[in-house]
Design a protein around this motif. Structure first.
Motif, short mmCIF file in Angstrom:
data_model
loop_
_atom_site.label_atom_id
_atom_site.label_comp_id
_atom_site.label_asym_id
_atom_site.label_seq_id
_atom_site.Cartn_x
_atom_site.Cartn_y
_atom_site.Cartn_z
N SER A 284 0.84 -1.18 0.00
CA SER A 284 0.00 0.00 0.00
C SER A 284 0.88 1.25 0.00
N VAL A 285 0.46 2.29 -0.72
CA VAL A 285 1.15 3.58 -0.66
C VAL A 285 0.10 4.65 -0.42
N ASP A 286 0.23 5.41 0.65
CA ASP A 286 -0.74 6.46 0.94
C ASP A 286 -0.28 7.25 2.16
N SER A 287 -1.09 8.21 2.58
CA SER A 287 -0.78 8.88 3.83
C SER A 287 -1.11 7.91 4.96
N PRO A 288 -0.40 8.02 6.09
CA PRO A 288 -0.70 7.12 7.21
C PRO A 288 -2.18 7.16 7.59
N ASP A 289 -2.77 8.36 7.62
CA ASP A 289 -4.19 8.48 7.97
C ASP A 289 -5.07 7.70 7.01
N GLN A 290 -4.76 7.82 5.72
CA GLN A 290 -5.59 7.15 4.72
C GLN A 290 -5.44 5.63 4.82
N ILE A 291 -4.24 5.18 5.05
CA ILE A 291 -4.02 3.73 5.20
C ILE A 291 -4.84 3.21 6.38
N ILE A 292 -4.88 3.99 7.44
CA ILE A 292 -5.65 3.59 8.62
C ILE A 292 -7.15 3.61 8.30
N ARG A 293 -7.58 4.64 7.55
CA ARG A 293 -9.01 4.68 7.16
C ARG A 293 -9.39 3.51 6.27
N ASN A 294 -8.42 3.00 5.51
CA ASN A 294 -8.71 1.88 4.60
C ASN A 294 -8.76 0.52 5.32
N TYR A 295 -8.40 0.50 6.58
CA TYR A 295 -8.41 -0.76 7.34
C TYR A 295 -9.84 -1.31 7.32
N PRO A 296 -10.01 -2.55 6.84
CA PRO A 296 -11.36 -3.01 6.53
C PRO A 296 -12.16 -3.60 7.69
N HIS A 297 -11.57 -3.74 8.85
CA HIS A 297 -12.28 -4.41 9.94
C HIS A 297 -12.60 -3.45 11.08
N ARG A 298 -13.54 -3.90 11.92
CA ARG A 298 -13.70 -3.20 13.21
C ARG A 298 -12.71 -3.83 14.17
N LEU A 299 -12.02 -2.99 14.90
CA LEU A 299 -10.94 -3.50 15.75
C LEU A 299 -11.24 -3.25 17.22
N PHE A 300 -10.94 -4.27 18.03
CA PHE A 300 -11.18 -4.15 19.47
C PHE A 300 -9.89 -4.41 20.24
N ALA A 301 -9.73 -3.70 21.34
CA ALA A 301 -8.62 -3.97 22.25
C ALA A 301 -9.21 -4.71 23.45
N VAL A 302 -8.58 -5.83 23.80
CA VAL A 302 -9.12 -6.68 24.86
C VAL A 302 -8.04 -6.94 25.91
N LYS A 303 -8.45 -6.86 27.15
CA LYS A 303 -7.50 -7.08 28.24
C LYS A 303 -8.21 -7.82 29.36
N ALA A 304 -7.49 -8.69 30.05
CA ALA A 304 -8.04 -9.37 31.23
C ALA A 304 -6.89 -9.95 32.02
N GLU A 305 -7.18 -10.41 33.21
CA GLU A 305 -6.16 -11.08 34.02
C GLU A 305 -5.75 -12.38 33.29
N GLY A 306 -4.45 -12.59 33.07
CA GLY A 306 -4.00 -13.80 32.39
C GLY A 306 -3.99 -13.63 30.88
N MET A 307 -3.12 -12.75 30.36
CA MET A 307 -3.14 -12.40 28.94
C MET A 307 -2.79 -13.57 28.02
N SER A 308 -1.92 -14.45 28.50
CA SER A 308 -1.50 -15.56 27.66
C SER A 308 -2.67 -16.52 27.41
N ARG A 309 -3.40 -16.84 28.50
CA ARG A 309 -4.56 -17.72 28.37
C ARG A 309 -5.65 -17.01 27.57
#
Lengths: 247, 312
Positions: free
Chosen positions: B213-238
């Motif tokens: 891909s070649v574009d501005s960083p903002d545009q590349i991020i806007r082109n990201y096709p999925h909804r993204l979630f950040a997940v955290k809990a006790e015991g990250m490996s499991r």
């Protein structure tokens, strides 16, 4: 986590002339722990690691590695540790199998043990079809995984990883950390340096060196609390920015 | 106007068995700070060596400031500044001698162009009588940048100037680049650190010789096709193991103290968007996790890079 202490240093110091590279560092690392050893360039990390590996005699202070004395038992230390760095890991002009045999031999595995281990290792890594290729010709990501596996082929008590993931792609970098976790689960203590601040979060505990001294040592969570920071990047920046003595 | 034009560039090594640059096309605009982002072996250095006329491509076209890399190589060498990935100054000359040497090679003097390097050179000036080989990593890097600038180039090629450099020094280096850009110099810089991408005007994401891909960083991020979630809990490996085995999860990667997670298309269709974080939180709590935190987030360049790698 097992609370056995595998690395213990007490005011460990190294001077080069008037220059104090490592200044009275004292810390403990526990068995099976993933210990992140951070610091800016020139903070004294490499000097400290060389002493811990028994490659460089300290100027003063005490340390035991895997229970062995850092002054008198350096050969014993070398038998009980593994070492891998981004810069030096494997011989490019030996094949995959030759590298495994060479390092396995250096680490003191017996012939039969080495034969079994090398086959097992090639299988685990899925490198069967590459085992007779020169290491120089396989992709960097594979090289780094192989180098790590070789560094722990003798089931050492501690493995020292000096910027093991520099330059590898983001997916391989994460696979590499999966391997680190698996080794730690098997009881191998991981002593790791990195410039990737997200990787600092993957460590159980972290120390941050500034100008030869350890300025902070705790879990990532507690360090962030202590410095009222959102990320390890901020913690590191806060500490390391204050350093920078005349290089 | 374009200061770099690359069209269908191909470079192979080892009797064509290794494809280092695989049909790469891109442009760098005048005055732009352009980043070539990718891991080792992506082809970054090969592209730099072709553009600086140190090596010829197998096929394809390339020009620098309108000059052809094959025909006009002598002219390109006069107007381009180049800092190779490997430290390439004279180790046994002093700081000062190196700088004067490179000025002389380009038929100019340090005095004539001092204003351009002043900011950077002042930081190493206390050590001007020290041999370059005895400098620390950070100082070597600053001296190399001074030497690449001393003939007042129109365009600057910097091959991995921040590799192996700590987070603080890296930030300082990018500050210097910003000031050079303000002076009108076009800069093409490569880096394996994804977090540096956002400091560029435009970026090319390079993997295994190909541009993803070649574009501005903002545009590349806007082109990201999925909804993204950040997940955290006790015991990250499991947590990661559980997430990866879950039917509703498409991908799960560690990012610092969170895991970044995308969901299967089917799941997204059946659940109302606003309820997703809540649903995910409940699923994890039912699996026995405590201190569960789920939030919807904007991806970073590294998320985009991973996604593009999997598509190709």
């Amino acid at each position: 986590m097992n609370e056995d202490v595998v690395i213990k240093t007490d005011k460990l110091t190294k001077r080069f002339g008037n220059f104090i590279a490592t200044n009275e560092i004292s810390f403990e690392v526990y068995a099976g722990e993933i210990f992140g050893f951070l610091g800016a360039n020139g903070a004294g990390k490499t000097t400290a690691i060389k002493m811990l590996c028994g490659l460089l005699a300290p100027s003063s202070g005490q340390a035991t590695i895997a229970g062995y004395d850092i002054y008198r038992q350096t050969e014993k230390i070398k038998q009980n540790i593994g070492y891998m760095s981004q810069k030096f890991s494997l011989y490019e002009d030996l094949t995959v199998m030759e590298n495994i045999r060479f390092f396995g031999g250096i680490y003191g595995l017996k012939a039969r043990e080495l034969r079994e281990k090398s086959i097992e290792l090639v299988e685990t890594l899925g490198l069967e079809s590459e085992s007779n290729k020169l290491v120089g010709s396989i992709p960097l990501g594979w090289k780094q995984k192989l180098a790590f596996s070789v560094a722990i082929i003798h089931q050492p008590k501690i493995v020292f990883l000096d910027e093991p993931t520099g330059g590898v792609d983001p997916i391989t970098r994460r696979q590499f950390w999966d391997m680190i976790y698996r080794a730690a689960d098997r009881g191998i203590t991981i002593f790791v340096t990195t410039h990737y601040m997200d990787e600092a979060e993957y460590c159980n505990r972290i120390s941050i060196m500034v100008d030869g001294s350890i300025r902070a040592l705790d879990t990532p969570y507690k360090l962030k609390q202590q410095f009222a920071a959102q990320s390890m990047d901020e913690v590191f920046f806060e500490l390391a920015r204050g350093g920078k003595k005349a290089e | 106007m374009e200061d770099v034009m690359i069209h269908n560039l191909v470079k192979t090594y080892n009797k064509q068995t290794v494809k280092a640059v695989n049909d790469v096309s891109l442009t760098v605009r005048k005055g732009e700070l352009f980043g070539l982002i990718g891991p080792d072996g992506a082809g970054k250095s090969s592209i730099f060596r072709i553009l600086t006329t140190l090596m010829l491509p197998d096929s394809g076209l390339a020009s620098v400031c309108g000059l052809d890399i094959r025909k006009d190589y002598k002219k390109i060498r006069r107007i381009a500044g180049y800092m190779p990935g490997k430290f390439s100054l004279y180790q046994d000359l002093t700081v000062e001698e190196n700088l004067h040497f490179f000025a002389a090679v380009f038929l100019t003097t340090v005095r004539e162009n001092y204003d351009l390097v002043k900011d950077i050179y002042e930081q190493i000036e206390p050590f001007k009588t020290r041999r370059a080989g005895d400098l620390s990593g950070g100082m070597k890097q600053k001296l190399a940048l001074c030497c690449a600038l001393i003939h007042r180039p129109t365009i600057l090629f910097l091959d991995e100037p921040t590799t192996g450099v700590d987070a603080v020094s890296r930030k300082e280096f990018w500050e210097m680049l910003k000031r050079l850009k303000e002076q009108g110099i076009t800069i093409m810089v490569s880096t394996p650190y994804m977090d540096e991408a956002k400091l560029c005007d435009r970026i090319g994401l390079l993997q295994a010789g190909s541009i993803m891909s070649v574009d501005s960083p903002d545009q590349i991020i806007r082109n990201y096709p999925h909804r993204l979630f950040a997940v955290k809990a006790e015991g990250m490996s499991r947590l990661q193991q559980v997430l990866r085995q879950s039917m509703i999860i498409k991908s799960c990667y560690s990012f610092g103290d969170y895991h970044h997670v995308t969901l299967q298309e089917e799941t997204l269709k059946t659940i109302d968007g606003s309820e997703l974080t809540e649903r995910l939180t409940n699923v994890l709590k039912q699996s026995g996790f405590i201190d569960v935190e789920v939030k919807s987030i904007t991806p970073g360049i590294e998320d985009c890079f991973i996604d593009l790698m999997k598509q190709s």
